[in-house]
Design a protein around this motif. Structure first.
Motif, short mmCIF file in Angstrom:
data_model
loop_
_atom_site.label_atom_id
_atom_site.label_comp_id
_atom_site.label_asym_id
_atom_site.label_seq_id
_atom_site.Cartn_x
_atom_site.Cartn_y
_atom_site.Cartn_z
N VAL A 1 -6.94 -8.67 9.98
CA VAL A 1 -6.96 -8.32 8.57
C VAL A 1 -8.39 -8.41 8.07
N GLY A 2 -8.85 -7.39 7.37
CA GLY A 2 -10.20 -7.37 6.83
C GLY A 2 -10.39 -8.44 5.75
N ARG A 3 -11.63 -8.78 5.52
CA ARG A 3 -11.94 -9.81 4.51
C ARG A 3 -13.25 -9.47 3.82
N ARG A 4 -13.31 -9.75 2.53
CA ARG A 4 -14.51 -9.53 1.73
C ARG A 4 -15.08 -10.89 1.37
N VAL A 5 -16.40 -11.04 1.47
CA VAL A 5 -17.09 -12.29 1.15
C VAL A 5 -18.21 -11.98 0.17
N ASP A 6 -18.19 -12.67 -0.98
CA ASP A 6 -19.23 -12.48 -1.99
C ASP A 6 -20.48 -13.27 -1.62
N THR B 1 -21.36 -7.90 -1.76
CA THR B 1 -20.17 -8.29 -1.01
C THR B 1 -20.30 -7.79 0.42
N LEU B 2 -19.97 -8.67 1.38
CA LEU B 2 -19.85 -8.26 2.78
C LEU B 2 -18.38 -7.93 3.01
N ASN B 3 -18.14 -6.78 3.59
CA ASN B 3 -16.78 -6.37 3.92
C ASN B 3 -16.67 -6.36 5.43
N ALA B 4 -15.92 -7.31 5.99
CA ALA B 4 -15.74 -7.40 7.45
C ALA B 4 -14.36 -6.87 7.81
N SER B 5 -14.30 -6.02 8.82
CA SER B 5 -13.01 -5.47 9.27
C SER B 5 -13.01 -5.37 10.79
#
Length: 186
Positions: free
Chosen positions: A68-73, A59-63
Motif C-alpha cells: 500500500v502506498g504512503r505519503r510522508v510530509d 510530500t514524498l509519495n512512496a508506492s
C-alpha cells in the motif's frame, strides 16, 4: 543571478517486517499535490536519494506494486533530511476474467481501486492477482481489445473474483459529431 542550493532528501523504503523494498517509486509533490521532480525508484537495499529539493514544505509519495502506498510530509527547511518509510502489505485480490461463454481471457488488463490503484494482466487461464490494496471498497475493471470490458463494484478479496466480459456484439461505442438543422435543434 543567484542560485540557491536545494536540499537532499534521502532514506529507505521498508516493508512492515523491516525488509528493504526494491523498486519502490518515490515522487516529490508540492503542497498542491503536483509532482515537482522526476520520479525515482529505490535501490536493491531500499534506499533513495533526491538532490536539489526545494526548501518549501513538500510530500514524498512512496508506492510499490505489492504494498500500500504512503505519503510522508516533509517540513520546510534548509537542512538535508533522512526519512524511512514503511509500507504495509495491504490486501490481495485474485480472480479470473472470462468471456460471456465462460472461456478464460489471456492478456486482459485488470485494474483495482481502493485507497490507491493496482494494475495487472491475466495469464493464459484468465487468472490475475493484485497485491497491496489499501482499505475501503474495492472496484475492479477488466478490458481486452477483442472481448470488451467488465466491471465489479464492492469486490470481495476473501474469495476468488470472476469478471465476466459482456458479449462485444451486444455493446458498442458511437463516435463522431451530432449535427441538426436549426429548426430541429432544441
Amino acid at each position: 543571478v543567484t542560485l540557491i542550493r536545494g536540499r537532499e532528501i534521502s532514506g529507505r523504503v521498508l516493508s512492515e517486517s523491516g525488509s528493504p523494498l526494491h523498486e519502490a517509486r518515490i515522487a516529490v509533490e508540492d503542497e498542491d499535490g503536483n509532482e515537482t521532480f522526476e520520479s525515482g525508484s529505490t535501490e536493491a537495499d531500499g534506499t533513495f536519494r533526491i538532490e536539489g529539493v526545494p526548501h518549501a514544505s513538500l510530500t514524498l509519495n512512496a508506492s510499490h506494486e505489492k504494498h500500500v502506498g504512503r505519503r510522508v510530509d516533509i517540513d520546510a527547511g534548509e537542512s538535508d533530511q533522512t526519512v524511512d518509510i514503511e509500507l504495509s502489505r495491504g490486501r490481495t485480490i485474485a480472480g479470473r476474467v472470462l468471456t460471456s461463454a465462460g472461456e478464460p481471457i489471456d492478456e486482459a488488463q485488470v485494474w483495482a481501486w481502493a485507497t490507491d490503484s493496482k494494475h495487472g494482466t491475466t495469464d493464459a487461464d484468465g487468472r490475475f492477482r493484485l497485491e497491496g490494496l489499501g482499505e475501503g471498497t474495492i472496484r475492479l475493471q477488466a478490458s481486452h481489445s477483442e472481448h470488451g470490458t467488465a466491471e465489479l463494484e464492492n469486490a470481495d478479496p476473501s474469495s476468488e473474483v470472476i469478471l465476466r466480459m459482456k458479449d462485444p456484439a451486444s455493446t458498442g461505442v458511437v463516435r463522431g459529431s451530432f449535427h441538426c438543422l436549426i429548426s430541429e435543434c432544441p
